[in-house]
Design an enzyme around this catalytic site. Structure first.
Site, PDB file in Angstrom:
ATOM      1  CB  CYS A  49       3.292   7.389   3.279  1.00  0.00           C
ATOM      2  SG  CYS A  49       3.603   6.223   4.282  1.00  0.00           S
ATOM      3  CB  SER A  59      10.785   4.458  14.680  1.00  0.00           C
ATOM      4  OG  SER A  59      10.180   4.511  13.580  1.00  0.00           O
ATOM      5  CD  GLU A  88      -2.919  -1.129   2.281  1.00  0.00           C
ATOM      6  OE1 GLU A  88      -4.233  -1.307   2.307  1.00  0.00           O
ATOM      7  OE2 GLU A  88      -2.408  -0.881   3.406  1.00  0.00           O
ATOM      8  CB  CYS A 122       3.852  -1.644  13.515  1.00  0.00           C
ATOM      9  SG  CYS A 122       3.744  -1.395  11.882  1.00  0.00           S
ATOM     10  CB  CYS A 178       7.285  -2.446  15.846  1.00  0.00           C
ATOM     11  SG  CYS A 178       8.875  -1.900  15.445  1.00  0.00           S
ATOM     12  CG  HIS A 219      -3.624   5.882  14.027  1.00  0.00           C
ATOM     13  ND1 HIS A 219      -2.311   6.307  13.777  1.00  0.00           N
ATOM     14  CD2 HIS A 219      -4.350   6.925  13.841  1.00  0.00           C
ATOM     15  CE1 HIS A 219      -2.524   7.660  13.373  1.00  0.00           C
ATOM     16  NE2 HIS A 219      -3.599   8.058  13.583  1.00  0.00           N
ATOM     17  CG  HIS A 254       8.187   4.682  18.867  1.00  0.00           C
ATOM     18  ND1 HIS A 254       7.580   5.703  18.464  1.00  0.00           N
ATOM     19  CD2 HIS A 254       8.464   3.888  17.823  1.00  0.00           C
ATOM     20  CE1 HIS A 254       7.527   5.616  17.092  1.00  0.00           C
ATOM     21  NE2 HIS A 254       8.110   4.561  16.716  1.00  0.00           N
ATOM     22  CB  CYS A 304       1.394   6.665  11.635  1.00  0.00           C
ATOM     23  SG  CYS A 304       2.917   6.152  12.229  1.00  0.00           S
ATOM     24  CB  CYS A 345       7.654  -5.242   8.643  1.00  0.00           C
ATOM     25  SG  CYS A 345       8.958  -4.054   9.310  1.00  0.00           S
ATOM     26  N   GLY A 400       6.939  -1.878   5.758  1.00  0.00           N
ATOM     27  CA  GLY A 400       8.503  -2.454   5.947  1.00  0.00           C
ATOM     28  C   GLY A 400       9.484  -1.488   6.174  1.00  0.00           C
ATOM     29  CD  GLU A 401      14.141  -0.281   9.244  1.00  0.00           C
ATOM     30  OE1 GLU A 401      13.097   0.265   9.946  1.00  0.00           O
ATOM     31  OE2 GLU A 401      15.047   0.512   8.656  1.00  0.00           O
TER      32      GLU A 401
END
Lengths: 249, 346
Positions: free
Chosen positions: B105, B211, B92, B119, B116, B287, B213, B330, B112, B157-158
């Site tokens: 984006c 990232s 996507e 995610c 995490c 989210h 966090h 996100c 991935c 993905g990373e």
């Protein structure tokens, strides 16, 4: 290119034995800045299952069980990380690996013979478990850090849940079974042998009614496995702060 | 067997193809211009190439552009595009229009590996890397191509786990022969893979977003398994040791979780950790993801957190949440269902 020189020697003391470290002087590595490349030799390389190898290397450093080392055929930025599978008092460093399709290190490693040279980095990483009791959950070569912990004498009060595709993919199962006994649970879909749960590791976990919420759970394996197991544990009431994960990448 | 795609080839790769096919070497630049500056969709449209050159090219190659399969539009105008990959998977991309800029984006992997906790993409596991062509196709094949002003590699993905294709895509985006975009309009996000960070900062002038966090390693470890291998302290040490130049921007992404990482203790530790760095912090609302026992901090808490950091000299903003109603915000991108079940060893 002169990546290393052998007269730059650091030393550490393991069991009274002075271990020489051949430190790379011009470190081009893309590993953590604390990691240094060391030239080492292959002691043995055994295929223990289809596409899976256990390679033994000369040991030049101390480590904590659960740490990783970078491996390459030269001290280069794209070293691949592998969990150390041997115990802290073992004479050699052992690495459990499977051949990755399209990979460039694992096929090379699979062809190494006794006496061949390799480069490894000093160990790093924090996937360590000195807590007890705790649960260890792994599939495939993800058993490596737990093997290191186990062979380092950390198996007491641990429950090991080991998933595999076939009965032959439970690496180190004889050693685990002998010591952990009923605390060693093997899960394999389609396998009806005594002592092996016939189903996925995730199915076994789903069947458990009272997982201890106050104990630590350590997971190691592919991303899909770790994420799915973590979800199950959380759903069964394990606080995510008691879940530690290491994922292959 | 399908032909090899030209889209996503660097200039050097196109020159190699020209040599291989025994066509004029200057054709490489012409092909690059057709691919990256003009909206052609077939080799036949490359009309300044001779017919013989086009014939030789078309024997082995195709442009390789892939149209999107589905688009969803949010009430806030964000559009989420679903793209098939050449391997039969799906990714996507999210187009986010704003008053002064329009951001796309991009995804770099199907799924991935990083796992995490917070995610949605991580929930589907890892199904493969995208090629540079598949990454760039997400830009090239949307109708808003000409309107895009900024690119962020913050989709599925990373990015630094697919370093080679990432760097190729950045070269094509920023090169004169390619899209000729300013690297200052491109941001690559990472969870902190130190190998990739060094390589990226050495070879690219694009911005980097890390990232973060949680500033506490033990806490971050439960949110992001990568912490067990590359610790945040090491990442910060690496970043502080590299000359970023005056133009490059380092930002830290900070998803805010209620009663977890939104306390004064976290403010103090962020100040200690990032003090002295020329950077910014982006606070992001969490989210909700099914099965994840985390909740977002409320707006008041986020504003207080922002003010506290700003007062301590850390430039901090709150990122506006976009596209939540279509799962484009996100951490919400996922193609788990279309990707299907992967090979399992558990």
């Amino acid at each position: 290119m002169n990546y290393y020189h052998e007269n730059c020697v650091n030393s550490c003391n393991k069991g009274g034995k002075n271990i020489k470290k051949l430190i790379v002087s011009d470190n081009p590595s893309l590993l953590p800045s604390s990691a240094e490349f060391i030239k080492t030799k292959v002691i043995d390389n055994e295929q223990i299952a289809e596409g899976v190898f256990l390679i033994s290397l000369e040991r030049h450093f101390d480590f904590d069980p659960g740490q990783v080392t970078g491996i390459h055929f030269k001290p280069a930025p794209d070293a691949r990380l592998y969990s150390i599978a041997s115990g802290i008092n073992d004479e050699h460093i052992k690495i459990l690996f499977d051949i990755q399709p399209g990979g460039f290190i694992s096929p090379f490693l699979a062809e190494r013979k006794k006496g061949d040279n390799l480069f490894v980095t000093t160990p790093f990483g924090w996937f360590t478990c000195y807590e007890k009791p705790a649960w260890w959950i792994a599939t495939g070569t993800g058993i490596a850090p737990f093997a290191s912990m186990f062979f380092s004498g950390l198996g007491k009060d641990k429950i090991l849940i080991h998933g595999g595709r076939t009965a032959g993919s439970f690496f180190f199962q004889e050693e685990f079974a002998a010591v952990l006994q009923e605390n060693y649970i093997r899960c394999c879909p389609g396998e009806n042998r005594e002592g092996i749960y016939s189903g996925r590791l995730t199915a076994w976990l789903e069947e458990q009614e009272n997982l201890p919420a106050d104990q630590a759970f350590y997971l190691c394996g592919r991303a899909e496995m770790v994420v799915e197991v973590r979800d199950i544990l959380i759903r069964k009431g394990i606080p995510f702060k008691n879940i530690y994960s290491e994922i292959y990448f | 067997m399908s032909k090899e795609p030209l889209f996503g080839k660097t200039y050097d790769e196109l020159r190699a193809i020209a040599t291989l096919l025994d066509i004029p070497s200057f054709s490489a630049r012409q092909i690059a211009e057709w691919l990256y500056k003009k909206n052609i969709s077939s080799i036949e449209e490359m009309t300044n190439l001779s017919k013989e050159t086009r014939r030789r090219l078309a024997e082995k190659y195709e442009t390789g552009l892939i149209p999107y399969k589905k688009v969803m539009e949010s009430a806030d105008g964000t559009r989420k595009y679903l793209f098939p990959t050449r391997q039969g998977k799906f990714v996507e991309a999210a187009y986010i229009p704003e008053s002064r800029r329009n951001t796309l984006c991009l995804s770099t992997q199907v799924g991935c590996k990083m796992g995490c906790l917070f995610c949605m993409t991580g929930k589907q596991g890892f199904q493969g890397n995208l090629t540079a062509g598949e990454i760039l196709n997400q830009l090239r094949s949307i109708p808003e191509l000409e309107n895009v002003t900024n690119l962020v590699y913050m989709g599925m993905g990373e990015p630094l786990d697919n370093l080679q294709e990432l760097m190729k895509s950045l070269e094509i985006l920023t090169s004169e022969y390619g899209f000729a975009m300013s690297p200052r309009r491109i941001t690559v996000s990472t969870i902190g893979l130190i190998p990739g960070i060094r390589e990226f900062l050495k070879k690219s002038n694009c911005h980097l977003a890390v990232s973060l966090h949680s500033p506490f390693e033990e806490e971050r470890r439960h949110l992001m398994p990568v912490e067990s291998v590359y610790s945040l302290a090491q990442v910060i040490e690496e970043l502080k040791s590299i000359d970023m130049g005056k133009q490059r921007r380092i930002s830290f992404e900070y998803i805010m979780f209620r009663d977890m990482n939104d306390t004064p203790r976290h403010v103090r530790e962020l100040v200690r950790l990032l003090g002295g760095m020329r950077c910014r912090i982006n606070l992001i609302r969490f989210h909700p993801v099914p099965g994840v026992p985390l909740k977002s901090s409320d707006s008041v808490k986020m504003e207080q957190f922002r003010e506290a950091l700003n007062k301590k000299g850390l430039f901090t903003t709150i990122r506006q949440s976009r596209g939540e109603d279509i799962y484009a915000a996100c951490g919400m991108l996922s193609t788990k269902t279309p990707a299907g079940e992967t090979d399992r060893d558990f």
